[in-house]
Design a protein around this motif. Structure first.
Motif, PDB file in Angstrom:
ATOM      1  N   UNK A 117       0.838  -1.191   0.000  1.00  0.00           N
ATOM      2  CA  UNK A 117       0.000   0.000   0.000  1.00  0.00           C
ATOM      3  C   UNK A 117       0.879   1.249   0.000  1.00  0.00           C
ATOM      4  N   UNK A 118       1.860   1.297   0.907  1.00  0.00           N
ATOM      5  CA  UNK A 118       2.748   2.448   0.982  1.00  0.00           C
ATOM      6  C   UNK A 118       3.638   2.553  -0.257  1.00  0.00           C
ATOM      7  N   UNK A 119       4.157   1.414  -0.724  1.00  0.00           N
ATOM      8  CA  UNK A 119       5.060   1.407  -1.880  1.00  0.00           C
ATOM      9  C   UNK A 119       4.359   1.894  -3.150  1.00  0.00           C
ATOM     10  N   UNK A 120       3.152   1.420  -3.395  1.00  0.00           N
ATOM     11  CA  UNK A 120       2.426   1.824  -4.597  1.00  0.00           C
ATOM     12  C   UNK A 120       2.201   3.333  -4.621  1.00  0.00           C
ATOM     13  N   UNK A 121       1.818   3.890  -3.477  1.00  0.00           N
ATOM     14  CA  UNK A 121       1.500   5.310  -3.420  1.00  0.00           C
ATOM     15  C   UNK A 121       2.758   6.173  -3.397  1.00  0.00           C
ATOM     16  N   UNK A 122       3.842   5.663  -2.793  1.00  0.00           N
ATOM     17  CA  UNK A 122       5.095   6.421  -2.797  1.00  0.00           C
ATOM     18  C   UNK A 122       5.671   6.514  -4.212  1.00  0.00           C
ATOM     19  N   UNK A 123       5.595   5.409  -4.964  1.00  0.00           N
ATOM     20  CA  UNK A 123       6.117   5.432  -6.334  1.00  0.00           C
ATOM     21  C   UNK A 123       5.266   6.337  -7.219  1.00  0.00           C
ATOM     22  N   UNK A 124       3.950   6.338  -7.019  1.00  0.00           N
ATOM     23  CA  UNK A 124       3.100   7.243  -7.808  1.00  0.00           C
ATOM     24  C   UNK A 124       3.291   8.696  -7.384  1.00  0.00           C
ATOM     25  N   UNK A 125       3.641   8.918  -6.118  1.00  0.00           N
ATOM     26  CA  UNK A 125       3.949  10.274  -5.628  1.00  0.00           C
ATOM     27  C   UNK A 125       5.101  10.870  -6.434  1.00  0.00           C
ATOM     28  N   UNK A 126       6.116  10.034  -6.734  1.00  0.00           N
ATOM     29  CA  UNK A 126       7.269  10.495  -7.516  1.00  0.00           C
ATOM     30  C   UNK A 126       6.824  10.963  -8.896  1.00  0.00           C
ATOM     31  N   UNK A 127       5.994  10.161  -9.568  1.00  0.00           N
ATOM     32  CA  UNK A 127       5.504  10.553 -10.886  1.00  0.00           C
ATOM     33  C   UNK A 127       4.669  11.822 -10.844  1.00  0.00           C
ATOM     34  N   UNK A 128       3.985  12.047  -9.737  1.00  0.00           N
ATOM     35  CA  UNK A 128       3.111  13.211  -9.607  1.00  0.00           C
ATOM     36  C   UNK A 128       3.889  14.497  -9.376  1.00  0.00           C
ATOM     37  N   UNK A 129       4.959  14.437  -8.590  1.00  0.00           N
ATOM     38  CA  UNK A 129       5.643  15.664  -8.177  1.00  0.00           C
ATOM     39  C   UNK A 129       6.989  15.886  -8.854  1.00  0.00           C
ATOM     40  N   UNK A 130       7.437  14.972  -9.711  1.00  0.00           N
ATOM     41  CA  UNK A 130       8.683  15.199 -10.449  1.00  0.00           C
ATOM     42  C   UNK A 130       8.496  16.342 -11.444  1.00  0.00           C
ATOM     43  N   UNK A 131       9.448  17.257 -11.444  1.00  0.00           N
ATOM     44  CA  UNK A 131       9.398  18.389 -12.363  1.00  0.00           C
ATOM     45  C   UNK A 131      10.283  18.076 -13.576  1.00  0.00           C
ATOM     46  N   UNK A 132       9.702  17.410 -14.564  1.00  0.00           N
ATOM     47  CA  UNK A 132      10.460  17.017 -15.741  1.00  0.00           C
ATOM     48  C   UNK A 132      11.298  15.773 -15.482  1.00  0.00           C
ATOM     49  N   UNK A 133      11.785  15.170 -16.561  1.00  0.00           N
ATOM     50  CA  UNK A 133      12.623  13.960 -16.491  1.00  0.00           C
ATOM     51  C   UNK A 133      12.012  12.922 -15.558  1.00  0.00           C
ATOM     52  N   UNK A 134      10.743  12.622 -15.773  1.00  0.00           N
ATOM     53  CA  UNK A 134      10.043  11.697 -14.879  1.00  0.00           C
ATOM     54  C   UNK A 134      10.621  10.288 -14.932  1.00  0.00           C
ATOM     55  N   UNK A 135      11.182   9.922 -16.094  1.00  0.00           N
ATOM     56  CA  UNK A 135      11.787   8.596 -16.207  1.00  0.00           C
ATOM     57  C   UNK A 135      12.947   8.427 -15.231  1.00  0.00           C
ATOM     58  N   UNK A 136      13.842   9.417 -15.185  1.00  0.00           N
ATOM     59  CA  UNK A 136      14.975   9.325 -14.266  1.00  0.00           C
ATOM     60  C   UNK A 136      14.522   9.469 -12.820  1.00  0.00           C
ATOM     61  N   UNK A 137      13.444  10.228 -12.587  1.00  0.00           N
ATOM     62  CA  UNK A 137      12.910  10.359 -11.231  1.00  0.00           C
ATOM     63  C   UNK A 137      12.393   9.013 -10.729  1.00  0.00           C
ATOM     64  N   UNK A 138      11.687   8.285 -11.577  1.00  0.00           N
ATOM     65  CA  UNK A 138      11.182   6.966 -11.197  1.00  0.00           C
ATOM     66  C   UNK A 138      12.315   5.958 -11.037  1.00  0.00           C
ATOM     67  N   UNK A 139      13.322   6.044 -11.919  1.00  0.00           N
ATOM     68  CA  UNK A 139      14.476   5.149 -11.812  1.00  0.00           C
ATOM     69  C   UNK A 139      15.205   5.373 -10.493  1.00  0.00           C
ATOM     70  N   UNK A 140      15.301   6.641 -10.078  1.00  0.00           N
ATOM     71  CA  UNK A 140      15.981   6.952  -8.828  1.00  0.00           C
ATOM     72  C   UNK A 140      15.221   6.387  -7.636  1.00  0.00           C
TER      73      UNK A 140
END
Length: 396
Positions: free
Chosen positions: A317-340
């Motif tokens: 539950x926490x992992x799914x929402x934390x990973x989607x949080x990254x996609x929501x708040x990354x300012x550009x370069x979302x691919x590298x943000x998710x990889x990080x």
């Protein structure tokens, strides 16, 4: 572009799901074997746990290598070659003469196992239209968890019949055969456009993500949660292999079916976040993981299994929402943000044994739970801070 539910979509999705399944069956096959490997090689609990740690560590590093490399040379070759090498390394693991050679092979295997996860979703982004992509990603992630469960179940079952050698041989043969099917099913890319790798731009993107408090919070939360969750499973095998339970490797493999609680947690995470808030649900997930850990302190095997299932629900539950949080708040370069995020996630898994081992030596499983609670206070505090941030944003 490939459209959803077409023959091409089913073929490509089946290939990537198969590849994902094979990656995670190889990554997690040693986990139910740890007590047996500890005795066979005469090493400590921390030493044998390194078989999991070194592979997740090298996998984390591989994500930073294969992602940018695929932008320059293409994605299919990386997925095909690394998957084949992973299967060959599992076959080699079956005949490792020393613990040191076993550890080195796992280090190499972790690196090549990072090839497919690093580029699979990027391949889908190139080839699928948006509706097709969304449908395929859901199935792909489901194959991740199925592979993780199967690695433990198959490994434990094969070890019960022919020892740890049989476990690695079974998974190695499955991977090589599956790799042949994967090579035939995966279509050649038609929409990929190579672009030169620019190290400075990639480094700038990564640094900008690390400077973002909202992203760094999610990275730390995901890494610490996985540190506790995955390493608890390693130490519970030592507890259940000893008195009074004395479970065989095959039974220890079945313990990992409690991961199915995590499948349910991932499924309902989106609906819960819509009704309440992502930050609040992340905090609740960490709290549930802490409660599940407390339940495992019971002496009843049934209650231990219930506690592990609760853990899986809270963690995913926490992992799914934390990973989607990254996609929501990354300012550009979302691919590298998710990889990080995944780098932090697997780095957490790789260092968990060093945190929990002193607690295990102090008071066995009770010590592991105490060590888990102490560290989980950090992601709990992070989750609460994210929830408060959301409330401030809403009030504006």
């Amino acid at each position: 572009m490939i459209e959803a539910k077409t023959r091409a979509w089913w073929r490509a999705t089946a290939a990537l799901c198969l590849g994902s399944f094979l990656v995670f069956i190889n990554l997690y096959v040693p986990q139910p074997l740890l007590p047996g490997l500890k005795d066979a090689y005469g090493v400590s609990t921390l030493g044998v746990s390194l078989l999991m740690s070194v592979s997740t560590l090298s996998l984390a590093f591989a994500l930073l290598v294969f992602g940018p490399l695929s932008d320059a040379i293409g994605r299919e070759a990386i997925m095909r070659i690394t998957l084949l090498l992973a299967g060959c390394l599992s076959l080699a693991l079956a005949f490792a003469p020393t613990f040191e050679s076993l550890l080195l092979l796992r280090l190499l295997q972790g690196f090549v196992l990072g090839g497919l996860p690093a580029v699979a979703i990027a391949w889908m982004g190139d080839e699928f239209d948006k509706p097709a992509l969304l449908s395929a990603v859901g199935l792909y992630i489901g194959a991740n968890s199925l592979g993780g469960i199967s690695g433990r179940v198959v490994g434990g079952g094969a070890a019960a019949l022919g020892g740890t050698t049989a476990a690695f041989l079974a998974v190695g043969v499955m991977t090589v055969v599956g790799c042949v099917v994967f090579w035939r099913l995966l279509p050649n890319s038609k929409a990929f456009t190579p672009k030169p790798f620019q190290f400075r731009q990639a480094a700038t993107d990564l640094l900008s993500h690390l400077r973002s408090p909202l992203l760094l919070a999610a990275y730390c939360l995901g890494g610490i949660n996985f540190l506790i969750f995955i390493n608890q499973y390693s130490y519970i095998t030592f507890r259940l292999a000893g008195e009074p339970y004395q479970l065989a490797a095959s039974s220890l493999g079945l313990i990992f079916l409690t991961y199915l609680g995590g499948t349910f947690g991932s499924t309902v995470s989106g609906r819960l976040a819509e009704r309440f808030s992502p930050g609040g649900c992340i905090s609740a997930g960490v709290a549930i993981l802490m409660v599940g850990s407390a339940v495992t302190l019971a002496n009843s095997l049934t209650l231990i299994i219930i506690g592990l299932t609760i853990n899986a629900f809270g963690f995913f539950l926490a992992h799914s929402l934390a990973s989607s949080w990254v996609g929501r708040y990354a300012q550009g370069a979302r691919g590298s943000a998710s990889a990080l995020y995944l780098v932090f996630y697997y780095l957490g898994a790789s260092v968990g044994g060093f945190w929990l081992e002193p607690f295990w030596r102090w008071s066995q499983w009770q010590g592991v739970v105490v060590g888990s609670w102490l560290l989980l206070c950090v992601p709990l505090a992070i989750g609460i801070s994210l929830w408060r941030f959301e409330r401030r944003v809403v009030r504006r």
